[in-house]
Design an enzyme around this catalytic site. Structure first.
Site, PDB file in Angstrom:
ATOM      1  N   ASP A  39       0.803  -1.154  -0.207  1.00 40.46           N
ATOM      2  CA  ASP A  39       0.184  -0.144  -0.158  1.00 40.46           C
ATOM      3  C   ASP A  39       0.852   1.124  -0.199  1.00 40.46           C
ATOM      4  O   ASP A  39       1.903   1.389   0.107  1.00 40.46           O
ATOM      5  CB  ASP A  39      -0.760  -0.027   1.415  1.00 40.46           C
ATOM      6  CG  ASP A  39      -2.160  -0.721   1.113  1.00 40.46           C
ATOM      7  OD1 ASP A  39      -2.476  -1.273   0.051  1.00 40.46           O
ATOM      8  OD2 ASP A  39      -2.615  -1.328   2.245  1.00 40.46           O
ATOM      9  N   LYS A  61      -3.743   3.304  -2.193  1.00 38.07           N
ATOM     10  CA  LYS A  61      -5.212   4.069  -2.631  1.00 38.07           C
ATOM     11  C   LYS A  61      -4.625   5.828  -2.049  1.00 38.07           C
ATOM     12  O   LYS A  61      -3.763   5.905  -1.052  1.00 38.07           O
ATOM     13  CB  LYS A  61      -6.163   3.907  -1.831  1.00 38.07           C
ATOM     14  CG  LYS A  61      -6.750   2.813  -1.935  1.00 38.07           C
ATOM     15  CD  LYS A  61      -7.669   2.096  -0.905  1.00 38.07           C
ATOM     16  CE  LYS A  61      -7.763   0.565  -0.910  1.00 38.07           C
ATOM     17  NZ  LYS A  61      -8.268   0.018   0.330  1.00 38.07           N
ATOM     18  N   MET A 174      -7.969   8.825   9.879  1.00 40.12           N
ATOM     19  CA  MET A 174      -8.280   9.177   8.628  1.00 40.12           C
ATOM     20  C   MET A 174      -9.496  10.321   8.710  1.00 40.12           C
ATOM     21  O   MET A 174     -10.323  10.545   7.902  1.00 40.12           O
ATOM     22  CB  MET A 174      -9.503   7.971   7.948  1.00 40.12           C
ATOM     23  CG  MET A 174      -8.300   6.641   7.630  1.00 40.12           C
ATOM     24  SD  MET A 174      -9.377   5.530   7.147  1.00 40.12           S
ATOM     25  CE  MET A 174     -10.166   4.781   8.217  1.00 40.12           C
TER      26      MET A 174
HETATM   27  N1  SAH Z   1      -3.805   0.064   9.359  1.00 37.40           N
HETATM   28  C1  SAH Z   1      -3.307   1.416   9.692  1.00 37.40           C
HETATM   29  C2  SAH Z   1      -4.510   2.272   9.764  1.00 37.40           C
HETATM   30  C3  SAH Z   1      -4.950   2.439   8.384  1.00 37.40           C
HETATM   31  S1  SAH Z   1      -6.259   3.683   8.069  1.00 37.40           S
HETATM   32  C4  SAH Z   1      -2.487   1.471  11.159  1.00 37.40           C
HETATM   33  O1  SAH Z   1      -2.881   0.639  12.037  1.00 37.40           O
HETATM   34  O2  SAH Z   1      -1.851   2.544  11.618  1.00 37.40           O
HETATM   35  C5  SAH Z   1      -5.257   5.088   7.471  1.00 37.40           C
HETATM   36  C6  SAH Z   1      -4.899   6.132   8.435  1.00 37.40           C
HETATM   37  O3  SAH Z   1      -3.882   5.702   9.398  1.00 37.40           O
HETATM   38  C7  SAH Z   1      -4.554   7.622   7.910  1.00 37.40           C
HETATM   39  O4  SAH Z   1      -5.749   8.212   7.322  1.00 37.40           O
HETATM   40  C8  SAH Z   1      -4.042   8.444   9.240  1.00 37.40           C
HETATM   41  O5  SAH Z   1      -5.164   8.600   9.971  1.00 37.40           O
HETATM   42  C9  SAH Z   1      -3.404   7.293   9.906  1.00 37.40           C
HETATM   43  N2  SAH Z   1      -2.089   6.893   9.648  1.00 37.40           N
HETATM   44  C10 SAH Z   1      -1.405   6.096   9.218  1.00 37.40           C
HETATM   45  N3  SAH Z   1      -0.165   5.967   9.214  1.00 37.40           N
HETATM   46  C11 SAH Z   1       0.234   7.238   9.784  1.00 37.40           C
HETATM   47  C12 SAH Z   1       1.223   8.302  10.133  1.00 37.40           C
HETATM   48  N4  SAH Z   1       2.429   7.759   9.687  1.00 37.40           N
HETATM   49  N5  SAH Z   1       1.131   9.329  10.507  1.00 37.40           N
HETATM   50  C13 SAH Z   1       0.073   9.742  10.629  1.00 37.40           C
HETATM   51  N6  SAH Z   1      -1.272   9.080  10.589  1.00 37.40           N
HETATM   52  C14 SAH Z   1      -1.161   7.888  10.086  1.00 37.40           C
END
Ligand code: SAH
Length: 502
Positions: A39, A61, A174
């Protein structure tokens, strides 16, 4: 009947962005992948940990712009595994936290494909942690609650009265675009407008930025700071711990940009860290091995023809021996050969393969190597020069004046500009203090990645590994403020260290 035994799918959590925040088990799965499906938001260095032969498929995405719809991703995983492949499905953070990992697992389970889930460090805990915010803390939060702030993907919006009544920390993923909706919703539902809020963008990455405020003013502050997604929003008194716990953003060590091929960045990054610098990895070139070309095959088959084997980079040594063995070579065939190496690192790499260099010039530049060698060569000698396809061309005529020289390309150096946007932000935000160039090709790659906009270099110091690199910098208008006196990574490190002491 010729029935294909199914492979296996590993749903692997890549962690939130910092390369080190992946599990050992996750990394081991990547290292044995035959197919890697990944991803957006995945640390690029993880992708390079997959075998070179692995098929790498990007399905990321960007907001509403789906690169590959979820049902197609499910099917892709299924098809590859059904064809007997070991598939690693690499997802940001943890696969089961807003990652649709569950859907992918169920799709595979229903079709009898073996799969395993390897949890990852989720951004909803690690992001706040890297901003100095513990999600629970004695006396101010005994629970934490994680929500999606993207309502398009959900059947219901948020139930603000229920949220406002919670005592614990509220965390929104998100939700960047919906920040005003979230803050106003909470205030209307009775949460005090003065409740502390933090928004952490690009958490755990070198461009992490955090903005703190209250439910009343955070939206304005985030706008002023120009934050961009991905971002996490944290609501609650735990935000106040940041004053004492903000270990990551308070790093004082100067940032050094590492522009080399991602597979080669780690040794340099390690050296930089050891010397008190903060490596910021942003590859602008990629080394592409050319494989066993007919020319190389001929040189290997007839290795006894040569009297000298000359290496001009550590890469050249690695790739040459890899191909030598792949082509069925045996070290005894090299018993009569002499070896030359351009410098210390190349000689060390040669020694790892069991050979001591017979000649290493005092100055690590190709002209010195060629000059020193010509003094040793006679008309009866025969030189094999396996090296980069874009290497310096003075060498061949200098050596050929004495004896036969076979110049055999092993790899190409390709410019890569995928980190273009990140690169500009890192440089202009003050994240980076030094930009060392370790080859003329990194100069070219960098120049292309910044689109020739040299104005962004006003507050950084550029360094050159040696005169050839410095010359290329000058040709493109980049001033080499520092040049290493020993033309090696150690030499670069020394010149940077010396500069910090001034
Ligand atoms: N599975 C992922 C989350 C996926 S949803 C997890 O466990 O972290 C995607 C959202 O995760 C983004 O819109 C943001 O809100 C958050 N996110 C993921 N990586 C991030 C990062 N490095 N910094 C800030 N927000 C992050």
């Amino acid at each position: 009947m010729n029935e294909q035994k199914p492979g296996k799918v590993y749903l692997v959590g890549a962690g939130p962005g910092d390369f080190g925040l992946i599990t050992l088990k996750g990394l081991q799965a990547i290292e044995q992948a035959e197919v890697l499906v990944y991803d957006r938001l995945i640390n690029e260095n993880l992708i390079y940990r997959a075998p070179e032969t692995a098929e790498k498929i990007y399905v990321g995405k960007q907001a509403a712009n789906h690169a590959l719809p979820q049902d197609k991703i499910n099917d892709l995983l299924y098809q590859k595994a059904a064809a007997g492949k070991i598939v690693v499905r690499l997802k940001g953070g943890d696969p089961y936290v807003f990652g649709r990992g569950g859907e992918e697992g169920i799709y595979l389970a229903e079709r009898g494909i073996p799969f395993e889930e390897i949890p990852g460090i989720t951004s909803c805990i690690a992001g706040p942690a890297y901003a100095g915010i513990p999600v629970t803390h004695r006396e101010c939060a005994s629970s934490f609650h994680v929500f999606t702030g993207n309502f398009k993907d959900e059947l219901r919006g948020l139930n603000f009265p229920n949220l406002a009544a919670l005592e614990g920390t509220l965390i929104f993923l998100m939700g960047f675009g919906n920040l005003p909706y979230i803050t106003q919703g909470l205030i209307y539902a009775g949460k005090p407008a003065a409740t502390p809020v933090a928004v952490v963008s690009h958490a755990t990455r070198s461009d992490q930025q955090t903005v703190c405020g209250t439910l009343a003013d955070i939206e304005q502050k985030v706008k002023e700071a120009g934050l961009t997604p991905p971002a996490i929003t944290i609501v609650g008194d735990v935000v106040n711990c940041r004053g004492q716990l903000n270990f990551f953003e308070q790093r004082r060590s100067p940032g050094v940009l590492v522009l080399r091929d991602a597979r080669q960045s780690s040794p340099f990054a390690k050296m930089l860290r050891g010397a008190g610098f903060r490596p910021v990895i942003c590859p602008v070139i990629r080394i592409e091995p050319l494989g066993l070309t007919p020319k190389l095959q001929d040189a290997i088959t007839n290795i006894c023809r040569y009297t000298w084997l000359v290496f001009t980079s550590p890469n050249g040594v690695t790739l040459f021996f890899r191909q030598f063995f792949a082509a069925g070579g045996d070290l005894r065939q090299m018993a009569g050969l002499k070896f030359a190496a351009i410098g210390k690192a190349t000689a060390e790499n040669l020694q790892k393969n069991g050979f001591r260099a017979d000649y290493v010039p005092n100055s690590q530049i190709s002209d010195s190597l060629a000059k020193g060698l010509t003094e040793k060569l006679t008309a009866n000698d025969c030189v094999l020069l396996p090296r980069s396809a874009i290497a310096n061309n003075n060498m061949v005529p200098m050596l050929a004046a004495k004896c036969r020289v076979d110049d055999v390309p092993l790899y190409d150096t390709v410019v890569q500009t995928s980190c273009r946007n990140e690169l500009k932000t890192l440089i202009t935000s003050g994240e980076v203090r030094y930009i060392p160039f370790t080859s003329a090709s990194t100069v070219d790659g960098f120049y292309q990645a910044i689109g020739g906009d040299l104005s962004i270099l006003a507050d950084v110091k550029c360094a050159a590994i040696g005169p050839v690199t410095a010359k290329r910098m000058q040709e493109l208008g980049i001033t080499p403020a520092l040049t290493a006196s020993e033309h090696s990574l150690d030499g670069v490190l020394a010149v940077l260290k010396e500069d910090t002491q001034n």
